[in-house]
Design an enzyme around this catalytic site. Sequence first.
Site, PDB file in Angstrom:
ATOM      1  N   ASP A  83       0.836  -1.198   0.000  1.00 27.05           N
ATOM      2  CA  ASP A  83       0.000   0.000   0.000  1.00 27.05           C
ATOM      3  C   ASP A  83       0.873   1.251   0.000  1.00 27.05           C
ATOM      4  O   ASP A  83       2.020   1.214   0.475  1.00 27.05           O
ATOM      5  CB  ASP A  83      -0.898   0.030   1.237  1.00 27.05           C
ATOM      6  CG  ASP A  83      -1.929  -1.089   1.239  1.00 27.05           C
ATOM      7  OD1 ASP A  83      -2.322  -1.517   0.138  1.00 27.05           O
ATOM      8  OD2 ASP A  83      -2.334  -1.516   2.331  1.00 27.05           O
ATOM      9  N   TYR A 103       6.414  -8.715   8.549  1.00 26.69           N
ATOM     10  CA  TYR A 103       6.111  -7.292   8.654  1.00 26.69           C
ATOM     11  C   TYR A 103       6.354  -6.807  10.076  1.00 26.69           C
ATOM     12  O   TYR A 103       6.162  -7.553  11.041  1.00 26.69           O
ATOM     13  CB  TYR A 103       4.634  -7.018   8.340  1.00 26.69           C
ATOM     14  CG  TYR A 103       4.195  -7.363   6.943  1.00 26.69           C
ATOM     15  CD1 TYR A 103       4.220  -6.411   5.927  1.00 26.69           C
ATOM     16  CD2 TYR A 103       3.713  -8.633   6.633  1.00 26.69           C
ATOM     17  CE1 TYR A 103       3.794  -6.717   4.643  1.00 26.69           C
ATOM     18  CE2 TYR A 103       3.294  -8.945   5.354  1.00 26.69           C
ATOM     19  CZ  TYR A 103       3.334  -7.983   4.359  1.00 26.69           C
ATOM     20  OH  TYR A 103       2.910  -8.293   3.092  1.00 26.69           O
ATOM     21  N   ASP A 114      -6.606   1.501   7.932  1.00 29.98           N
ATOM     22  CA  ASP A 114      -5.274   2.068   8.120  1.00 29.98           C
ATOM     23  C   ASP A 114      -5.370   3.583   8.236  1.00 29.98           C
ATOM     24  O   ASP A 114      -6.462   4.163   8.163  1.00 29.98           O
ATOM     25  CB  ASP A 114      -4.306   1.637   7.012  1.00 29.98           C
ATOM     26  CG  ASP A 114      -4.686   2.159   5.632  1.00 29.98           C
ATOM     27  OD1 ASP A 114      -5.462   3.129   5.524  1.00 29.98           O
ATOM     28  OD2 ASP A 114      -4.186   1.598   4.634  1.00 29.98           O
ATOM     29  N   ARG A 153      -3.605  -5.021   7.890  1.00 31.71           N
ATOM     30  CA  ARG A 153      -4.678  -4.075   8.229  1.00 31.71           C
ATOM     31  C   ARG A 153      -5.877  -4.811   8.819  1.00 31.71           C
ATOM     32  O   ARG A 153      -6.532  -4.320   9.745  1.00 31.71           O
ATOM     33  CB  ARG A 153      -5.118  -3.309   6.981  1.00 31.71           C
ATOM     34  CG  ARG A 153      -4.148  -2.273   6.493  1.00 31.71           C
ATOM     35  CD  ARG A 153      -4.721  -1.551   5.286  1.00 31.71           C
ATOM     36  NE  ARG A 153      -4.749  -2.390   4.098  1.00 31.71           N
ATOM     37  CZ  ARG A 153      -5.618  -2.258   3.104  1.00 31.71           C
ATOM     38  NH1 ARG A 153      -6.574  -1.356   3.177  1.00 31.71           N
ATOM     39  NH2 ARG A 153      -5.555  -3.041   2.055  1.00 31.71           N
TER      40      ARG A 153
END
Length: 302
Positions: A47, A75, A89, A185
């Site tokens: 993203d 992550y 987000d 997310r």
Amino acid sequence: MARANGPRPAAGLLLVDKPQGITSHDVVARVRRGFGTRKVGHAGTLDPMATGLLLIGIEGATRLLTFLVGLDKTYTATIRLGVSTDSDDADGTVTATASADGVTDAAISAGIAALTGDILQVPSTVSAIKVDGKRAYDLARAGESVELKSRPVTVSRFDVLDTRRGDGVIDLDVVVDCTSGTYIRALARDLGAALGVGGHLTALRRSAIGPFLVSDAVALTDGIGAAPVLTPARVATDVLGALTVTEQEATDLRHGKKLAGAAERVASLPVAAIAPDGSLIGVLERRGADLKSAMNMPEEQP
């Protein structure tokens, strides 16, 4: 894109550390300009809000991307409990707030445990998943109702690195190891929902894709065209393992022939076929007791 007079760019995999605020497509466009070729693709998007590792295939190495998109990923992220957004987000619009002051560390640990392992996850509405041929985020931004189906993913690690409390919210710094297709997310959203206060992601960084690390990646600078790339042979070997073949076998594979009785020579399939000179011939799969190339690499041209 017309290539300037000069040698064809070397085929390979470029590890890029994507900065915040641009799309994965923007990175591909910059790499195309830098390397002077349109044969550029990526394995897995990030993203615009997210930073970190993107795998960029150049020239013939784009054919290996299909073997990279399904690799597990790591992550680091920050989850804010107490605030929900329409995109799950920080780029989205706030839809609800609730004080997280009463949420205990034990409740957070229990909520995270429920989201660890093999789980069914509903992707975020603002995502690139296609619904009836259209991207979910396009439908959502057009005001259309989007209902995405849950799908199985595996979260093998979901650890809290730091917890910060204040002003009715809780910020959790976390690290997540997961299978491809997992939405961090959505983990933030679902954790907040389970705790009754809502949640969203305020920061996200991809630190690893399979054996590839962001610490080995290059910054997206004007000089990106001079950045080193990993050879197709190195990439395929790291991901699939290698079978070294003879010159004759390499010639046979390039001509579409099978390697008779060769399946017993490898521990797992598919596997990379490596020529005596160290170059990648292709990716082999089983044909009974034989091996056959499912994907041949184009020979390098001067």
